[in-house]
Design an enzyme around this catalytic site. Sequence first.
Site, PDB file in Angstrom:
ATOM      1  N   CYS A   1      31.365  37.959  47.879  1.00  0.00           N
ATOM      2  CA  CYS A   1      32.296  38.214  46.786  1.00  0.00           C
ATOM      3  C   CYS A   1      31.542  38.442  45.474  1.00  0.00           C
ATOM      4  CB  CYS A   1      33.252  37.030  46.647  1.00  0.00           C
ATOM      5  SG  CYS A   1      32.462  35.562  45.940  1.00  0.00           S
TER       6      CYS A   1
ATOM      7  N   GLU B   1      27.658  31.104  50.344  1.00  0.00           N
ATOM      8  CA  GLU B   1      26.408  31.485  49.684  1.00  0.00           C
ATOM      9  C   GLU B   1      26.054  30.499  48.566  1.00  0.00           C
ATOM     10  OE1 GLU B   1      28.581  35.282  51.006  1.00  0.00           O
ATOM     11  OE2 GLU B   1      29.131  33.354  50.113  1.00  0.00           O
TER      12      GLU B   1
END
Length: 155
Positions: free
Chosen positions: A79, A52
Amino acid sequence: MDEYMQAALEEARRGGQEGGIPIGSVIVDTGRIIGRGHNRRVQQGSAILHAEMDAFENAGRQAADVYGRSVLYTTLSPCSMCSGAILLYGIRKVVVGENRTFMGEEALLRARGVDVVVLQDASCIELMRQFISANPALWHEDIGVPSRPGPARRR
């Protein structure tokens, strides 16, 4: 699987082929991919280049309204670091390939108003299961589990 999750999965496979962790992500603004990336922590010796984060970096500077209307696709549940970036840039929707091999900060994202859609895509699940089975130490490093006994940190 739609074309955007397919693009994220292609990024994940690219990361695995490069010797890294097979997680991929794309950022889509009004039907166009503006950023794509894959986990490059191993390849770049980086502490932060999760898929990401790589997709955000590759999207470059964008106006807040662009991120606000964009959708982030990721092959694995994001995360805490990546979820923080999602919140910081105002992404309102995240499509997750799977969260069976790793449950990230989906509850935090939802609590902050992000629409989180989990696909439980068989291809994403199998890719991570194979990787984790073959590379447990590298996987534990990526999710913040210490190599020595002691309290585990959550990724």
